[in-house]
Scaffold this active site. Structure first.
Site, PDB file in Angstrom:
ATOM      1  N   SER A  85       0.836  -1.194   0.000  1.00 44.59           N
ATOM      2  CA  SER A  85       0.000   0.000   0.000  1.00 44.59           C
ATOM      3  C   SER A  85       0.875   1.250   0.000  1.00 44.59           C
ATOM      4  O   SER A  85       1.823   1.346  -0.775  1.00 44.59           O
ATOM      5  CB  SER A  85      -0.939   0.013   1.206  1.00 44.59           C
ATOM      6  OG  SER A  85      -1.668  -1.174   1.297  1.00 44.59           O
ATOM      7  N   ASP A  97      -7.764  -4.657  -7.913  1.00 42.18           N
ATOM      8  CA  ASP A  97      -7.472  -3.591  -6.967  1.00 42.18           C
ATOM      9  C   ASP A  97      -7.554  -2.220  -7.636  1.00 42.18           C
ATOM     10  O   ASP A  97      -6.791  -1.944  -8.567  1.00 42.18           O
ATOM     11  CB  ASP A  97      -6.069  -3.800  -6.395  1.00 42.18           C
ATOM     12  CG  ASP A  97      -5.682  -2.746  -5.371  1.00 42.18           C
ATOM     13  OD1 ASP A  97      -6.599  -2.054  -4.864  1.00 42.18           O
ATOM     14  OD2 ASP A  97      -4.479  -2.636  -5.066  1.00 42.18           O
ATOM     15  N   HIS A 128      -5.789  -5.896  -3.218  1.00 41.39           N
ATOM     16  CA  HIS A 128      -4.705  -5.111  -2.633  1.00 41.39           C
ATOM     17  C   HIS A 128      -3.722  -5.999  -1.879  1.00 41.39           C
ATOM     18  O   HIS A 128      -4.102  -6.716  -0.956  1.00 41.39           O
ATOM     19  CB  HIS A 128      -5.322  -4.081  -1.686  1.00 41.39           C
ATOM     20  CG  HIS A 128      -4.526  -2.836  -1.528  1.00 41.39           C
ATOM     21  ND1 HIS A 128      -4.080  -2.095  -2.587  1.00 41.39           N
ATOM     22  CD2 HIS A 128      -4.092  -2.177  -0.423  1.00 41.39           C
ATOM     23  CE1 HIS A 128      -3.420  -1.042  -2.154  1.00 41.39           C
ATOM     24  NE2 HIS A 128      -3.409  -1.080  -0.838  1.00 41.39           N
TER      25      HIS A 128
END
Length: 506
Positions: free
Chosen positions: A182, A415, A441
């Site tokens: 992330s 994602d 993700h």
């Protein structure tokens, strides 16, 4: 970085986490109330390799040599797989949420393979690593990716010295490899870019290296990931809710368990995040199956979606309705477990934006979620003068034109954040797309679904395990090669166990 909104991370939680991602499920959405790795259905034995806290003194402002203030930064270490003293060091970056330990995801499998130690420092300001008790806008000025990168560099040197003392080695320099997912994935890439002499390479799992002002591709990907039937149902829900709000029927907020969200934009952002989370974290059927069924049967779509929001997003996933309230975000003394919301929004409003606005055509989210909504939120929560200079952020790091080397990027096909990552592959910067129905993700580290994270990142629940396993093998091959090249350049001069680092097969 915590659903996929630009909500203050985490836990994870985006993070996590953006949005808000120890073991992060927090990328740019509100962190789960229990903190990183502590989302309602994420608990249980073996979720963490360790939760034993360690501390170091960290510099507050790396760019002012006359400012000698420091703060306590929390970190974790896991040495069970470490092939002391020659093994590599895996630095796992914690992102935009409280870091409560080292999660037992696929990184643990790789650490065991390479005989690596795992160390994981908490991001400044998040969790227990805050320099200030009060999170006023003035006190948040030291919260940035640039300061965080220097934190990592200082920590790397500190831990190397600690390890040398532990094993009575003078001046030794281990082979380090950096990992992040992330926002932490972007930090991983940027660390290799800015400090190439301190790491043999980096894995940027869903690493969002491109700051985006109006991130319309996020919403477009939600529509693509949903498929025609589910997308149409979501769009109908949006139209119906917009219509009820326009007619002054605020009872619809009660239906979703969010009557306290007086600002319609805040309420609509909650609904958009709730939908996005299903695709971002690999649970599309939890959302789409009941909506498609309701549409076929003529059942009330708004009530069906409300049940999903309350039962899954708020109930099971652990999202906080209060975190969408701008008045709540203005609180400068939140509890540690709740501070990530305000902190991530500050990073959004001051550096990376990722404003998830509705596209002009064929939008899934409400058109009321526009640029003005985001700018008004930034001004309302942090005051005048806080603005995301996306141009300068991308100029500093390079965006998707990042000019580093030995960084591997991995993204899940479903994602929405992948459109802010580097998806074009090159020899020095390989990039892989994991294609399957529930690959979202950080699926390369977390497995499927991505929340809750699976023990050791188990791939068996992916709709195409072979797709994930293929990319994982490619990632391991890059790590193996780059660690070997580090060894050839003089790292860990003592004899190793072979020409390659790996000592076991996965």
């Amino acid at each position: 970085m915590g659903s996929g909104s630009a909500r203050a991370a985490a836990a994870l939680l985006l993070l996590l986490m953006l949005a808000r991602g120890g073991e992060s499920v927090s990328f740019w959405l509100p962190p789960p109330s229990a903190g990183v790795g502590g989302v309602g259905f994420l608990g249980g034995a073996n979720r963490y390799l360790t939760r034993d806290e360690r501390w170091m003194n960290q510099t507050l402002d790396h760019f002012n040599p006359t400012d000698h203030r420091q703060f306590k930064q929390r970190y974790y270490e896991f040495l069970d797989y470490y092939r002391a003293p020659n093994g590599p060091i895996f630095l796992k970056i914690c992102g935009e949420a409280s870091c409560n330990g080292i999660g037992n995801d696929y990184l643990a499998v790789m650490a065991k393979k390479f005989g690596a130690a795992i160390v994981s420092p908490e991001h400044r300001y998040y969790g227990k690593s805050s320099p200030f008790d009060s999170l006023t806008t003035e006190n948040l000025r030291f919260l940035s990716s640039k300061q965080a990168l220097f934190d990592l560099a200082v920590f790397r040197q500190y831990y190397q010295e600690t390890l040398n003392a532990k094993y009575n080695r003078s001046g030794a320099d281990s082979s380090w490899f950096v990992f992040g997912g992330s926002y932490a994935g972007a930090l991983s890439a940027w660390f290799r870019l800015k400090f190439p002499h301190l790491t043999c390479g980096s894995l940027a799992s869903s690493g969002v290296v491109l700051a985006v002002y109006n991130f319309t591709d996020f919403d477009k990907q939600i529509g693509d990931s949903a498929g025609p039937e589910c997308k149409e149902a979501l769009q109908e829900v949006t139209r119906l809710v917009d219509g009820q709000l326009q007619c002054g029927r605020n009872s619809v907020k009660q239906l979703f368990g969010a009557p306290k969200l007086e600002n319609d934009g805040d309420f609509l952002y909650l609904l958009a995040d709730a939908a996005a989370i299903a695709f971002q974290y690999g649970n599309p059927d939890a959302l789409c199956s009941p909506l498609i069924e309701a549409k076929k049967n003529g059942t009330d779509l708004v009530e069906t979606f409300a049940s999903y929001v309350k039962d899954y997003y708020i109930g099971k996933f652990g999202a906080s309705v209060a975190s969408y309230d701008q008045q709540y975000l203005k609180n400068t003394t939140p509890a540690v477990a709740e501070s990530s919301y305000r902190l991530w929004w500050y990073q959004v409003c001051s550096e990376v934006a990722f404003f998830q606005v509705a596209p002009k055509n064929d939008s899934v989210r409400s058109p009321k979620i526009d640029t003005r909504y985001h700018l008004d939120l930034c001004r309302n929560v942090f005051g005048e003068g806080v603005y995301p200079d996306v141009f300068m952020t991308n100029l500093y790091y390079g965006g998707t034109r990042i000019a580093g080397s030995k960084i591997v990027f991995a993204n899940g096909s479903q994602d929405p954040w992948r459109h802010a990552s580097k998806q074009k592959s090159s020899e020095e910067l390989p990039s892989y797309l994991i294609e399957c129905k529930n690959c979202g993700h950080c699926s390369d580290l977390s497995g499927c679904p991505q929340a809750p994270s699976n023990i050791e990142g188990d791939s068996s629940k992916c709709s195409s395990p072979e797709a994930l396993n293929k990319v994982r093998k490619q990632i391991v091959d890059h790590i193996d090669l780059w660690l070997s090249e580090c060894q050839e350049q003089g790292h860990d001069k003592e004899p190793s166990l072979g020409s390659r680092w790996s000592i076991a097969s996965i």
